[in-house]
Motif scaffolding. Structure first.
Motif, PDB file in Angstrom:
ATOM      1  N   MET A   1       0.818  -1.216   0.000  1.00  0.00           N
ATOM      2  CA  MET A   1       0.000   0.000   0.000  1.00  0.00           C
ATOM      3  C   MET A   1       0.850   1.264   0.000  1.00  0.00           C
ATOM      4  O   MET A   1       0.349   2.353  -0.180  1.00  0.00           O
ATOM      5  N   ARG A   2       2.148   1.119   0.276  1.00  0.00           N
ATOM      6  CA  ARG A   2       3.023   2.306   0.296  1.00  0.00           C
ATOM      7  C   ARG A   2       3.327   2.747  -1.125  1.00  0.00           C
ATOM      8  O   ARG A   2       3.519   1.928  -2.021  1.00  0.00           O
ATOM      9  N   ILE A   3       3.389   4.054  -1.317  1.00  0.00           N
ATOM     10  CA  ILE A   3       3.775   4.607  -2.612  1.00  0.00           C
ATOM     11  C   ILE A   3       5.275   4.877  -2.531  1.00  0.00           C
ATOM     12  O   ILE A   3       5.718   5.698  -1.724  1.00  0.00           O
TER      13      ILE A   3
ATOM     14  N   GLU B   1       7.483   5.831  -5.059  1.00  0.00           N
ATOM     15  CA  GLU B   1       7.895   7.059  -5.731  1.00  0.00           C
ATOM     16  C   GLU B   1       6.660   7.660  -6.382  1.00  0.00           C
ATOM     17  O   GLU B   1       5.912   6.964  -7.067  1.00  0.00           O
ATOM     18  N   HIS B   2       6.452   8.939  -6.143  1.00  0.00           N
ATOM     19  CA  HIS B   2       5.263   9.606  -6.660  1.00  0.00           C
ATOM     20  C   HIS B   2       5.669  10.543  -7.796  1.00  0.00           C
ATOM     21  O   HIS B   2       6.676  11.238  -7.687  1.00  0.00           O
ATOM     22  N   PRO B   3       4.876  10.585  -8.879  1.00  0.00           N
ATOM     23  CA  PRO B   3       5.275  11.399 -10.034  1.00  0.00           C
ATOM     24  C   PRO B   3       5.393  12.895  -9.743  1.00  0.00           C
ATOM     25  O   PRO B   3       6.134  13.603 -10.430  1.00  0.00           O
TER      26      PRO B   3
ATOM     27  N   LEU C   1       5.322  14.207  -6.168  1.00  0.00           N
ATOM     28  CA  LEU C   1       5.918  14.434  -4.845  1.00  0.00           C
ATOM     29  C   LEU C   1       7.284  13.784  -4.699  1.00  0.00           C
ATOM     30  O   LEU C   1       8.020  14.116  -3.761  1.00  0.00           O
TER      31      LEU C   1
ATOM     32  N   TYR D   1       8.631  10.474   0.104  1.00  0.00           N
ATOM     33  CA  TYR D   1       7.946  11.077   1.255  1.00  0.00           C
ATOM     34  C   TYR D   1       8.923  11.113   2.423  1.00  0.00           C
ATOM     35  O   TYR D   1       9.601  10.127   2.672  1.00  0.00           O
TER      36      TYR D   1
ATOM     37  N   LYS E   1      -2.693   0.616   7.943  1.00  0.00           N
ATOM     38  CA  LYS E   1      -3.188   0.444   6.574  1.00  0.00           C
ATOM     39  C   LYS E   1      -2.092  -0.164   5.696  1.00  0.00           C
ATOM     40  O   LYS E   1      -2.348  -1.080   4.928  1.00  0.00           O
TER      41      LYS E   1
ATOM     42  N   MET F   1      -2.717   9.522   0.567  1.00  0.00           N
ATOM     43  CA  MET F   1      -1.736   9.365  -0.514  1.00  0.00           C
ATOM     44  C   MET F   1      -0.782  10.547  -0.633  1.00  0.00           C
ATOM     45  O   MET F   1       0.388  10.351  -0.922  1.00  0.00           O
ATOM     46  N   ASN F   2      -1.280  11.756  -0.388  1.00  0.00           N
ATOM     47  CA  ASN F   2      -0.420  12.910  -0.656  1.00  0.00           C
ATOM     48  C   ASN F   2       0.391  13.365   0.559  1.00  0.00           C
ATOM     49  O   ASN F   2       1.451  13.952   0.404  1.00  0.00           O
TER      50      ASN F   2
ATOM     51  N   ARG G   1      -1.414   4.321  -0.287  1.00  0.00           N
ATOM     52  CA  ARG G   1      -2.551   4.250  -1.205  1.00  0.00           C
ATOM     53  C   ARG G   1      -3.828   3.938  -0.434  1.00  0.00           C
ATOM     54  O   ARG G   1      -3.839   3.023   0.376  1.00  0.00           O
TER      55      ARG G   1
ATOM     56  N   GLN H   1      -5.599  12.147  -8.876  1.00  0.00           N
ATOM     57  CA  GLN H   1      -4.505  11.915  -7.919  1.00  0.00           C
ATOM     58  C   GLN H   1      -4.426  10.440  -7.530  1.00  0.00           C
ATOM     59  O   GLN H   1      -3.339   9.920  -7.292  1.00  0.00           O
TER      60      GLN H   1
ATOM     61  N   GLN I   1      -2.505   8.830 -10.134  1.00  0.00           N
ATOM     62  CA  GLN I   1      -1.088   9.171  -9.986  1.00  0.00           C
ATOM     63  C   GLN I   1      -0.429   8.378  -8.859  1.00  0.00           C
ATOM     64  O   GLN I   1       0.771   8.107  -8.892  1.00  0.00           O
ATOM     65  N   ALA I   2      -1.238   8.014  -7.861  1.00  0.00           N
ATOM     66  CA  ALA I   2      -0.702   7.244  -6.738  1.00  0.00           C
ATOM     67  C   ALA I   2      -0.628   5.758  -7.076  1.00  0.00           C
ATOM     68  O   ALA I   2      -0.160   4.963  -6.268  1.00  0.00           O
TER      69      ALA I   2
END
Ligand code: FES
Lengths: 105, 525
Positions: free
Chosen positions: A1-3, A5-7, A9, A12, A40, B141-142, B147, B167, B170-171
């Motif tokens: 569920m972890r992102i 690398e974000h396009p 941002l 983190y 989560k 997410m931000n 997610r 968004q 994007q995530a």
């Protein structure tokens, strides 16, 4: 569920990786992130069961407004996990009604 | 009791802007905010803002938030966090709960900038884990890099639903559909078009029937509704989803204004119960102001201007600013506010049905219902032209207050509202000025509605804000405005630049006959 690398941002900013327990099971998360986020990311969705109907609740607003996400944290019930920062060795438990499991039975 | 000149309640875009202006005039300002971080929703808004240069258009919300915090600290504003204002009493005394403590504070003026809260809607099983607010999705997410789910149904097609839907893509989430009970998409067409070309289907005049699942959401069922808001028999559709995201509107959080004794009104144009304010944001209680969403739901850009006006007015009221100085600033700020409050989506246009743009072009029926302008409709808009060589195609089809494209073009090829016209006009391209294909307009368009097209070469340059970034030489599929495959495509260039601020420019080559239709790219064939 972890992102990872974000396009927009990129990455983190994260605290130190820490271990905590959820209903006795050992999980890991990042210090300072909301407890609910660590849960989560670890695939936990149910934070509590309501008192009368025993119906499950999870994150709803994520900003401390709705109280759906309350759990027992370090022995204290009704803690809004979406705005409570995670710390090492926290003891997080599913809340049944207003307290721990035996209290609801 | 501690005193200061001004207490601001809420450290979002309106509150911080108010605090900055007042502090710059010499006021001692304290801002209280119930959250652990200042900035309100700005740090969740990773998209580029609309408006013009004076409204910080084409700058992402997160960067505007950082800028505001810097301004606040430079101006000497004191920001108190985890501080809930629980009451407002006579003579502008407030009570604040901070942690376990209760504080009493007093000021000569108050600005209430508490923002808005999300509306909810109930349906069968709506309390299941996995049903979340759109704000929650943005927060996860931000802010926290988690997610909200893998497969998501978005309920609500206002700007919040559309922006958060994009968004989510994007995530790395899959958005299975956007559903709205209204017969038409509520938000900007350009926001809907971004989703549609990624293949997200829209279901207008549809509502959610139930969430499925026992311990958590495992599916969702929507159904078509008739004019009487009844579900049309046999119209139910099931989606496998783990998350249902609610974006069904915002309401002003105006309770503190009521507590303070301000005269309130229920105003549908402002989306709920709001304090009655004058042009400076002053309520019926002298010295108490309201700014931002608390006094009527609008965009963050307008909230920041309202905040600045209220901050200056408070300073003037207490003698920190001369009338002439106030008037000069007000002229500039009210002008900026008026230009944001124009066009088809303005607060004053609520309830009006538009059939044509101000230029007289018929609005796209397909855009309103399905989220994309149909191929046979697109040529009717003034920004959509053919020219020799590379040139921008401006697929801007509604009158919204926005002109970064005109601002971005180094050769002034693009005009929005010629001869002092408004920034809600549709953009026009002047081929005679000679487009160099620099792509600045593509990256500047907050609605991602500009494409560089070379019809003869079959080359299309499009904005691309996803990962992984396609590689030059890669073969894939060109998608149409509707997100459906059009033809095979080759990636011939990928441009990134600090000036583009994370909007990458992807150039694809397709058979020339598809140059007017190919508007997105996908790696899988
Ligand atoms: S999810 Fe609403 S209070 Fe935590």
């Amino acid at each position: 569920m972890r992102i990872n690398e974000h396009p927009v941002l990129g990455g983190y900013p994260k605290g130190e990786a820490v271990a905590f327990t959820f209903d006795g099971a050992r999980l890991s998360g990042y210090a300072g992130e909301p407890v609910a986020m660590a849960l989560k990311a670890a695939g936990v969705f149910i934070h509590r069961y309501t008192r009368k109907n025993h119906s499950p609740r999870g994150i709803f607003c994520a900003i401390g407004r709705c109280t759906d996400c309350v759990m027992i944290v370090n022995g204290r019930p009704n803690v809004r996990t979406c705005i409570t920062p995670l710390a090492a060795d926290m003891d997080v438990r599913t809340q049944y009604g207003m307290g721990a499991k035996h209290a609801a039975l | 009791m501690q005193r200061c000149d001004l207490i601001v309640i809420g450290a979002g875009p309106a509150g911080l802007s108010a605090a900055v202006e007042a502090a710059r005039q010499g006021m001692r300002v304290t801002v209280y905010d119930e959250n652990a971080r200042p900035g309100g929703q700005l740090f969740k808004q990773i998209h580029k803002f609309f408006g013009s240069r004076e409204h910080k258009a084409k700058i992402r919300g997160i960067r505007i938030g950082e800028e505001l915090l810097q301004e606040a600290s430079a101006a000497g504003v004191q920001v108190e966090l985890d501080a809930v204002v629980t009451g407002i009493f006579a003579d502008k005394e407030v009570t604040v709960r901070q942690g376990e403590r209760m504080l009493r504070r007093k000021a000569d003026t108050l600005i209430i900038a508490t923002g808005a809260s999300e509306n909810m809607t109930s349906f069968e099983n709506w309390t299941l884990p996995g049903v979340i607010g759109a704000g929650a999705a943005q927060t996860m997410m931000n802010l926290h890099g988690v997610r909200p789910g893998e497969k998501i149904l978005m309920l609500g097609s206002g700007n919040v639903g559309l922006v958060v839907g994009f968004q989510l893509l994007q995530a790395g989430c899959q958005v299975v559909a956007v559903a709205d009970a209204l017969p038409g998409i509520g938000g900007y067409g350009v926001h809907a078009a971004k989703l549609a070309r990624c293949g997200v289907p829209f279901y207008t005049a549809h509502t959610i029937v139930r969430a499925e699942g026992v311990e958590r959401v495992t599916g969702a069922v929507i159904g078509a509704i008739d004019q009487n808001w009844h579900i049309v028999p046999d119209s139910e559709k099931h989606f496998d989803v783990d998350t249902i995201c609610l974006a069904v509107g915002l309401s002003p959080m105006s309770r503190l204004c009521g507590l303070a004794g301000c005269v309130m009104e229920d105003n549908p144009q402002k989306a709920g119960l709001v304090p009655v304010v004058d042009a400076l944001g002053e309520t019926s209680v002298p010295g108490i102001f309201a700014a931002g969403d608390v006094s009527g739901i609008e965009e963050a850009s307008s909230a920041m201007i309202e905040g600045r006006i209220a901050g200056l007015a408070a300073a003037h009221r207490m003698g920190f600013m001369a009338s002439s100085a106030l008037d000069a600033r007000l002229a500039e700020l009210t002008g900026a506010l008026a230009s944001l409050r124009a066009g088809m989506f303005a607060p004053g246009s609520k309830g009006k049905v538009f059939t044509h743009t101000a230029e007289g072009c018929a609005l796209s029926a397909s855009l309103l219902r399905r989220g994309f302008v149909a191929d046979e409709e697109i040529d009717r808009y003034p920004g959509v032209t053919r020219a020799r060589g590379v040139h921008p195609v401006l697929e801007c089809t509604q009158n919204i207050p926005c002109n970064p494209c005109a601002d971005a073009c180094p050769r002034q090829c693009i005009t929005v509202g010629a001869d002092g016209g408004t920034i809600t006009a549709l953009p026009v391209f002047d081929a005679a000025r000679g487009c160099t294909g620099c792509g600045l307009c593509v990256a500047a368009c907050s609605g991602q509605a500009i494409f560089l097209v070379d019809e003869e070469a079959g080359e299309i340059t499009l904005p691309y804000e996803f990962l992984p970034l396609p590689q030059k030489g890669e073969q894939g599929m060109a998608l149409g405005r509707d997100g459906q495959p059009v033809c095979p495509a080759e990636v011939v260039a990928v441009r990134t630049s600090a000036a583009f601020d994370k909007t990458n420019l992807l150039t694809i080559r397709v058979p020339a006959e598809y140059a007017g239709r190919a508007r997105f790219y996908r790696k899988e064939r």
